[in-house]
Design an enzyme around this catalytic site. Structure first.
Site, short mmCIF file in Angstrom:
data_model
loop_
_atom_site.label_atom_id
_atom_site.label_comp_id
_atom_site.label_asym_id
_atom_site.label_seq_id
_atom_site.Cartn_x
_atom_site.Cartn_y
_atom_site.Cartn_z
N ARG A 69 9.95 -1.05 3.43
CA ARG A 69 11.18 -0.32 3.15
C ARG A 69 11.76 0.10 4.50
O ARG A 69 11.03 0.21 5.49
CB ARG A 69 10.89 0.92 2.31
CG ARG A 69 10.40 0.61 0.91
CD ARG A 69 10.09 1.91 0.16
NE ARG A 69 9.67 1.64 -1.19
CZ ARG A 69 8.40 1.50 -1.56
NH1 ARG A 69 7.43 1.62 -0.67
NH2 ARG A 69 8.09 1.25 -2.82
N LYS A 71 7.45 6.46 -1.53
CA LYS A 71 7.67 6.48 -2.98
C LYS A 71 6.36 6.54 -3.74
O LYS A 71 6.17 5.86 -4.75
CB LYS A 71 8.49 5.26 -3.43
CG LYS A 71 9.93 5.30 -2.98
CD LYS A 71 10.67 4.12 -3.59
CE LYS A 71 12.07 4.53 -3.95
NZ LYS A 71 12.76 3.45 -4.64
N HIS A 115 16.46 -3.71 2.51
CA HIS A 115 15.66 -3.87 1.29
C HIS A 115 15.65 -5.31 0.80
O HIS A 115 14.74 -5.72 0.08
CB HIS A 115 16.15 -2.91 0.20
CG HIS A 115 15.07 -2.51 -0.75
ND1 HIS A 115 14.05 -1.64 -0.40
CD2 HIS A 115 14.81 -2.89 -2.02
CE1 HIS A 115 13.23 -1.49 -1.42
NE2 HIS A 115 13.66 -2.24 -2.41
N ARG A 160 12.46 -6.84 1.90
CA ARG A 160 11.32 -6.45 1.06
C ARG A 160 11.28 -7.34 -0.18
O ARG A 160 10.23 -7.86 -0.55
CB ARG A 160 11.43 -4.98 0.67
CG ARG A 160 10.30 -4.49 -0.22
CD ARG A 160 10.35 -2.97 -0.37
NE ARG A 160 9.47 -2.47 -1.40
CZ ARG A 160 8.17 -2.27 -1.26
NH1 ARG A 160 7.57 -2.56 -0.11
NH2 ARG A 160 7.45 -1.78 -2.25
N HIS A 219 3.04 -1.12 -4.67
CA HIS A 219 3.62 -0.60 -5.91
C HIS A 219 2.55 0.12 -6.73
O HIS A 219 1.45 -0.39 -6.90
CB HIS A 219 4.17 -1.74 -6.78
CG HIS A 219 5.40 -2.37 -6.24
ND1 HIS A 219 5.78 -3.63 -6.58
CD2 HIS A 219 6.36 -1.91 -5.40
CE1 HIS A 219 6.91 -3.94 -5.98
NE2 HIS A 219 7.28 -2.91 -5.24
N TYR A 271 9.25 -10.42 -9.33
CA TYR A 271 9.02 -11.51 -8.38
C TYR A 271 8.37 -12.72 -9.04
O TYR A 271 8.68 -13.85 -8.71
CB TYR A 271 8.17 -11.03 -7.20
CG TYR A 271 8.77 -9.84 -6.51
CD1 TYR A 271 10.04 -9.91 -5.93
CD2 TYR A 271 8.10 -8.63 -6.45
CE1 TYR A 271 10.62 -8.81 -5.31
CE2 TYR A 271 8.67 -7.53 -5.82
CZ TYR A 271 9.92 -7.63 -5.26
OH TYR A 271 10.49 -6.54 -4.66
#
Length: 183
Positions: free
Chosen positions: A41, A66, A135, A138, A161, A170
């Site tokens: 990020r 995050k 982004h 990413r 994540h 993805y």
């Protein structure tokens, strides 16, 4: 310009190739490659510190944001070339005694806004038909991992994540996952 949210691997090569020679060449190529290779990020990229990169063991520590899982990634050979070149000239920058890995020519670490401007500028120079922002790199990482056959759980861990729902985008669009199926 359309609303695509990622870059292809070919566009990534063009983006890195669009970095002009000059005092910021190695820094900027290094940032672009690291952002793509590690799926960073923009705040993770800006927040990298010198001690997060271990040249001797070829590893990088990534403190995911995050509420993501922080990870260590191997540093790829191509990336290592630019890291070493950047570290060689980094001392010529103001505030080179700071802990931030990537510095502004005017001192201090690069801001999110500076990174957005740089990525957009290189996207335009590369002739990429979408407005490039950090982004997108990413997402490019996530799609490249899926295209290379990585399973969803590995991509989830790699990108840090917490929820698999953030990762399935993805692999769900990867037609290559169906190639082994014969009826």
């Amino acid at each position: 310009m359309n609303e695509r949210k990622y870059l292809t691997q070919v566009e990534m090569e063009r983006l890195v190739g669009a970095v002009s020679t000059g005092i910021n060449e190695h820094r900027d190529k290094c940032m672009l490659l690291m952002c793509f290779i590690h799926g960073l990020r923009v705040s993770e990229l800006a927040g990298l510190r010198i001690q997060d990169v271990e040249v001797s063991t070829k590893t990088i520590y990534i403190a995911r944001l995050k509420n993501g899982f922080s990870v260590q990634h191997p540093i790829q050979n191509r990336e290592m070339v630019f890291i070493k070149k950047w570290l060689e000239i980094r001392s010529q920058y103001l505030d080179s005694d700071s802990n931030w890995l990537f510095l502004s020519r005017h001192g201090g670490r690069l801001s999110r806004q500076q990174l957005y401007r740089l990525f957009r500028k290189y996207g335009e120079s590369a002739g990429i038909n979408v407005a490039v922002h950090p982004h997108m790199l990413r997402h490019a990482c996530g799609y490249a991992l899926a295209d290379n056959g990585c399973d969803t759980r590995l991509i989830q861990d790699y990108l840090g994540h917490r929820s698999i729902q953030n990762t399935v985008i993805y692999t769900a669009s990867n037609a290559g996952r169906f190639r082994a199926i014969t009826l």
